[in-house]
Design an enzyme around this catalytic site. Structure first.
Site, PDB file in Angstrom:
ATOM      1  N   ASP A  32       0.802  -1.217   0.000  1.00 53.42           N
ATOM      2  CA  ASP A  32       0.000   0.000   0.000  1.00 53.42           C
ATOM      3  C   ASP A  32       0.829   1.258   0.000  1.00 53.42           C
ATOM      4  O   ASP A  32       2.041   1.238  -0.045  1.00 53.42           O
ATOM      5  CB  ASP A  32      -1.012   0.177   1.137  1.00 53.42           C
ATOM      6  CG  ASP A  32      -1.028  -0.824   2.236  1.00 53.42           C
ATOM      7  OD1 ASP A  32      -1.754  -1.790   2.074  1.00 53.42           O
ATOM      8  OD2 ASP A  32      -0.363  -0.586   3.245  1.00 53.42           O
ATOM      9  N   LYS A  54      -4.746   2.891  -0.961  1.00 56.38           N
ATOM     10  CA  LYS A  54      -5.216   3.220   0.385  1.00 56.38           C
ATOM     11  C   LYS A  54      -4.824   4.623   0.754  1.00 56.38           C
ATOM     12  O   LYS A  54      -4.110   4.863   1.719  1.00 56.38           O
ATOM     13  CB  LYS A  54      -4.667   2.253   1.429  1.00 56.38           C
ATOM     14  CG  LYS A  54      -5.488   0.988   1.548  1.00 56.38           C
ATOM     15  CD  LYS A  54      -5.319   0.378   2.909  1.00 56.38           C
ATOM     16  CE  LYS A  54      -6.214  -0.836   3.063  1.00 56.38           C
ATOM     17  NZ  LYS A  54      -5.919  -1.597   4.272  1.00 56.38           N
ATOM     18  N   MET A 169      -4.010   8.545  12.301  1.00 52.59           N
ATOM     19  CA  MET A 169      -5.041   9.125  11.434  1.00 52.59           C
ATOM     20  C   MET A 169      -5.677  10.340  12.105  1.00 52.59           C
ATOM     21  O   MET A 169      -5.235  10.791  13.139  1.00 52.59           O
ATOM     22  CB  MET A 169      -6.111   8.078  11.081  1.00 52.59           C
ATOM     23  CG  MET A 169      -5.493   6.859  10.415  1.00 52.59           C
ATOM     24  SD  MET A 169      -6.585   5.446  10.277  1.00 52.59           S
ATOM     25  CE  MET A 169      -6.389   4.642  11.865  1.00 52.59           C
TER      26      MET A 169
END
Ligand code: SAH
Length: 516
Positions: A32, A54, A169
């Site tokens: 990814d 992603k 995140m």
């Protein structure tokens, strides 16, 4: 066998030895966006490389499809490396992939990786625990929208449950998250750091407090991916623990212009000092497809009045071909005159033991032409062993002037065009801090790649050359030179580059008001 392998956070050196071993056996690598591209070089050249993206908000391949891809490759009997950013089991959906493999009856193993939640803070100067400052740390996803009301994260519990909080995140949700943590009892003065692209050369750190961090991030326009660290440990950064960002070339983007095969040493040394290196492989040198024309010229060498070399590579290729036929430079007829297009080519020629009759003052085909035509009888035969594809000016003009010109390909340069457009854009936007030249030939191929605009393109960056000859070549091509190594070696060049950035940038003085 399917290996779920953690790639580490970005610095390719933070990949595990076991990860390297698995890559070496892979028939297919499924990776990814957060897995560093550089690691793909550990896979065999023939291995399939499957990018599954992603990026937040634009899933290149949905998770079900990733699972299905792993199952398909596994059923084909392949050795598969599923390369995932950081650690596969920390907010990486590695568990889901493992369960899908179990369901399909396929064997798998997990190779943990260095997770960004520990490594990014470490590279930003923040230990996630520290005696007397923090005895506990929690890893939390900031992905959930706390405003939704349906969240899994127990923010009140988290606020009180651990001294250091590490958020993966969710840089975009920090305003709401900070508010929740403050209302759950964390002091608004609690230090916070957001580390973007941690452990990579482009690492960027924004600091503040629970009360200010959301504004700070907006001001700095900090985008994902970033790790957010909340807690008193963040202050340790100010005590000098931020070693990574203190290195002399940190944050500097430096272009290394060399044929890919030779790029190693300079790039490594610059990177070790913190630079982000963009290797611009200007050329690759190969044998020509067909040696026929050159071999014919070598058989007929005595008939030539001139042998003209337009690059050091041409000299090397010509002499190699002589050797291939059991000859050496004595095969070059005594009566023939030898010309070199510039000083580096002349040096290469002299190094083989051949004399140089003509080197034009200016390093251009046109100047060489003048020198050649001066006093040569019409109909004289000229041999120009050179690159298969080169500028045509010289042979054409010589032919126009009545000479018989033979231009056999002695080697082929395969221009690595891959980087040209990207580099042009970066140079135009001012996104390059320094361009290095380690030989006249690198200047030449840079100019070859960018043509007339080379000097202009380099006007916004700094230019460092390994020594005076290379610098002269650059100046001759309209390129301003900012630094020359005082010792003409790679370490000397590295010192010169460091020197460029050690000097404080001169401030533009405010123009004094005129009297009256
Ligand atoms: N499994 C990964 C995390 C994947 S979740 C790991 O263990 O690191 C994706 C989040 O990881 C990003 O949104 C960001 O918060 C974080 N992340 C991954 N690599 C990062 C890096 N180099 N610098 C900062 N944050 C990173």
């Amino acid at each position: 066998m399917i290996y779920l392998v953690g790639s580490g956070p970005g610095d390719p050196g933070l990949f595990t030895v076991k990860g390297v071993e698995c890559m070496g056996r892979a028939d297919a690598v499924v990776y990814d966006r957060l897995a560093p591209e550089a690691l793909l070089s550990h896979a065999p050249a023939g291995a399939e490389r499957i990018y599954v993206g992603k990026k937040p908000k634009e899933p290149t391949m949905p998770q079900e499809e990733i699972n299905a891809t792993l199952v398909r490759l596994g059923r084909e009997g392949k050795t598969v490396v599923r390369l995932k950013g950081g650690d596969p089991y920390v907010f990486g959906r590695g568990g889901e992939e493992a369960l899908a493999l179990i369901e399909a009856g396929l064997p798998f193993e997990v190779v943990p990786g260095v997770t960004s939640g520990i490594a990014a803070p470490a590279y930003a100067g923040i230990p996630v625990t520290h005696r007397h400052v923090s005895t506990s740390v929690a890893f939390v996803t900031g992905h959930e929208d706390p405003a939704k009301g349906t969240e899994d994260v127990d923010w009140e519990g988290i606020a009180r449950g651990a001294e250091t909080l590490v958020l993966y995140m969710g840089v975009g949700r920090l305003r709401e998250i900070s508010r929740r943590l403050i209302s759950a009892g964390r002091a608004p003065e609690t230090p916070v750091a957001c580390v973007r692209w941690g452990t990579r050369p482009e690492q960027e750190t924004v600091t503040g407090t629970l009360g200010t961090i959301a504004d700070r991030i907006e001001e700095a326009k900090l985008k994902p991916p970033a790790i957010t660290v909340i807690g008193d440990v963040v202050s340790l950064r100010e005590d000098g623990l931020d070693w990574y960002e203190r290195r002399p070339l940190f944050g500097k983007r430096i272009v290394v212009t060399r044929a890919r095969a030779q790029a190693g040493e300079l790039s490594r040394e610059l990177e070790a000092l913190g630079a982000e290196v963009l290797e611009f492989p200007t050329i690759e040198i190969r044998e020509p497809e067909d040696f026929g024309p050159l071999d014919a010229a070598i058989r007929d060498l005595d008939s030539f009045g001139w042998v003209v070399f337009t690059s050091a590579n041409g000299v090397a290729a010509f002499v190699q071909r002589l050797e291939h036929h059991g000859l050496d430079t004595r095969a070059v007829p005594r009566g023939a005159k030898l010309a070199a297009i510039g000083p580096a080519t002349a040096d290469a020629l002299r190094a083989t033991g051949l004399r140089v009759d003509v080197v034009p003052e200016e390093y251009r085909a046109e100047s060489l032409l003048e020198a050649l035509l001066d006093g040569s009888p019409a109909g004289e035969k000229v041999l120009i062993p050179r690159a298969k594809v080169a500028r045509e000016v010289l042979p054409e003009k010589l032919r126009e002037a009545g000479m018989e010109v033979v231009v056999p390909p002695a080697y082929e340069t395969v221009p690595s065009e891959e980087g040209t457009d990207e580099l042009r854009e970066r140079l135009i936007s001012g996104g390059v801090d320094c361009v290095t030249f380690t030989a006249s030939s690198t200047v030449e191929s840079f100019v070859g790649a960018f043509g007339e605009e080379a000097g202009e393109l380099l006007s916004k960056t700094r230019v460092a050359c390994i020594g005076p000859i290379t610098a002269d070549t650059a100046r001759g091509r309209g390129i301003r030179v900012d630094a020359e190594a005082s010792e003409y070696t790679i370490p000397g060049l590295v010192d010169a580059v460091v020197g460029l950035f050690a000097e404080p940038r001169r401030e533009t003085a405010v123009p004094a008001k005129k009297d009256g």
